[in-house]
Design a protein around this motif. Structure first.
Motif, PDB file in Angstrom:
ATOM      1  N   ALA A  23       0.833  -1.198   0.000  1.00 40.70           N
ATOM      2  CA  ALA A  23       0.000   0.000   0.000  1.00 40.70           C
ATOM      3  C   ALA A  23       0.868   1.248   0.000  1.00 40.70           C
ATOM      4  O   ALA A  23       1.716   1.419   0.867  1.00 40.70           O
ATOM      5  CB  ALA A  23      -0.914   0.008   1.219  1.00 40.70           C
ATOM      6  N   SER A  24       0.652   2.119  -0.954  1.00 41.95           N
ATOM      7  CA  SER A  24       1.507   3.298  -1.124  1.00 41.95           C
ATOM      8  C   SER A  24       1.403   4.280   0.029  1.00 41.95           C
ATOM      9  O   SER A  24       2.316   5.075   0.239  1.00 41.95           O
ATOM     10  CB  SER A  24       1.163   4.001  -2.431  1.00 41.95           C
ATOM     11  N   THR A  25       0.306   4.226   0.789  1.00 42.35           N
ATOM     12  CA  THR A  25       0.103   5.188   1.864  1.00 42.35           C
ATOM     13  C   THR A  25       0.309   4.595   3.248  1.00 42.35           C
ATOM     14  O   THR A  25       0.119   5.258   4.245  1.00 42.35           O
ATOM     15  CB  THR A  25      -1.309   5.780   1.789  1.00 42.35           C
ATOM     16  N   PHE A  26       0.722   3.334   3.313  1.00 42.93           N
ATOM     17  CA  PHE A  26       0.862   2.637   4.591  1.00 42.93           C
ATOM     18  C   PHE A  26       1.988   3.211   5.427  1.00 42.93           C
ATOM     19  O   PHE A  26       3.096   3.431   4.933  1.00 42.93           O
ATOM     20  CB  PHE A  26       1.120   1.158   4.321  1.00 42.93           C
ATOM     21  N   VAL A  27       1.681   3.469   6.699  1.00 45.07           N
ATOM     22  CA  VAL A  27       2.708   3.792   7.683  1.00 45.07           C
ATOM     23  C   VAL A  27       2.378   3.014   8.953  1.00 45.07           C
ATOM     24  O   VAL A  27       1.220   2.731   9.236  1.00 45.07           O
ATOM     25  CB  VAL A  27       2.805   5.299   8.026  1.00 45.07           C
ATOM     26  N   THR A  28       3.395   2.684   9.715  1.00 43.86           N
ATOM     27  CA  THR A  28       3.208   1.968  10.966  1.00 43.86           C
ATOM     28  C   THR A  28       4.205   2.482  11.989  1.00 43.86           C
ATOM     29  O   THR A  28       5.304   2.899  11.635  1.00 43.86           O
ATOM     30  CB  THR A  28       3.382   0.450  10.775  1.00 43.86           C
ATOM     31  N   THR A  29       3.817   2.452  13.251  1.00 41.78           N
ATOM     32  CA  THR A  29       4.716   2.867  14.319  1.00 41.78           C
ATOM     33  C   THR A  29       5.282   1.675  15.081  1.00 41.78           C
ATOM     34  O   THR A  29       6.092   1.847  15.975  1.00 41.78           O
ATOM     35  CB  THR A  29       3.985   3.778  15.313  1.00 41.78           C
ATOM     36  N   ALA A  30       4.848   0.482  14.734  1.00 38.47           N
ATOM     37  CA  ALA A  30       5.196  -0.707  15.509  1.00 38.47           C
ATOM     38  C   ALA A  30       6.524  -1.306  15.071  1.00 38.47           C
ATOM     39  O   ALA A  30       6.703  -1.657  13.898  1.00 38.47           O
ATOM     40  CB  ALA A  30       4.092  -1.754  15.363  1.00 38.47           C
TER      41      ALA A  30
END
Length: 127
Positions: A103-110
Motif C-alpha cells: 500500500a503506497s500510503t501505509f505507515v506503521t509505528t510498531a
C-alpha cells in the motif's frame, strides 16, 4: 541491507541540528515504508518517525513533532531524518527500519512490523 550515516558531528549542543541518512541496498526500496526508531541509554526502543513508500504519508512521535522531518528519495534508495531544535532527551542510538507493504500510503509505528533494521548511529545532545 541498510547503512546509516550522520551528516554532521554526532555530538551537538542543545538547540542544534543534525541530519541522518540511511541507504538501502538489496531490496525493492519503493515497496517499503520506512521508519526511524531510537533507543536511549537504559530505555526501550521507541518510534520516532515513519514515511509511506510513496512519501505521501508521514507520522511522528509527539516528542519530535515539529522538530524532526522524515523524507525519502526512492530513486536513490535513501531515507533521511532532519533533526532540528535538538534537546538532551533526544540523545539515543537512532535506527532506520523498513516494513514491506503493498500500500503506497501505509505507515506503521510498531517495531514488530519492521522487516529490516539498520545498525544504528549514536546522536548525543549536550546541554
Amino acid at each position: 541491507r541498510f547503512s546509516c550515516r550522520r551528516l554532521g558531528e554526532g555530538l551537538v549542543q542543545d538547540g542544534g541540528s543534525l541530519r541522518l541518512s540511511c541507504a538501502a541496498s538489496g531490496l525493492s526500496f519503493s515497496n517499503y515504508a520506512m521508519n526511524w526508531f531510537r533507543q536511549a541509554p537504559g530505555k526501550e526502543r521507541e518510534f520516532v518517525a515513519a514515511i509511506s513508500w510513496s512519501g505521501f504519508n508521514t507520522y511522528y512521535a509527539d516528542s519530535v513533532k515539529g522538530r524532526f522531518t522524515i523524507s525519502r528519495d526512492n530513486a536513490k534508495k535513501m531515507v533521511y531524518l532532519q533533526m532540528n531544535s535538538l534537546k538532551p532527551e533526544d540523545t539515543a542510538v537512532y535506527y532506520c527500519a523498513a516494513a514491506r507493504t503493498g500500500a503506497s500510503t501505509f505507515v506503521t509505528t510498531a517495531s514488530g512490523d519492521m522487516d529490516y533494521w539498520g545498525k544504528g548511529t549514536l546522536v548525543t545532545v549536550s546541554s
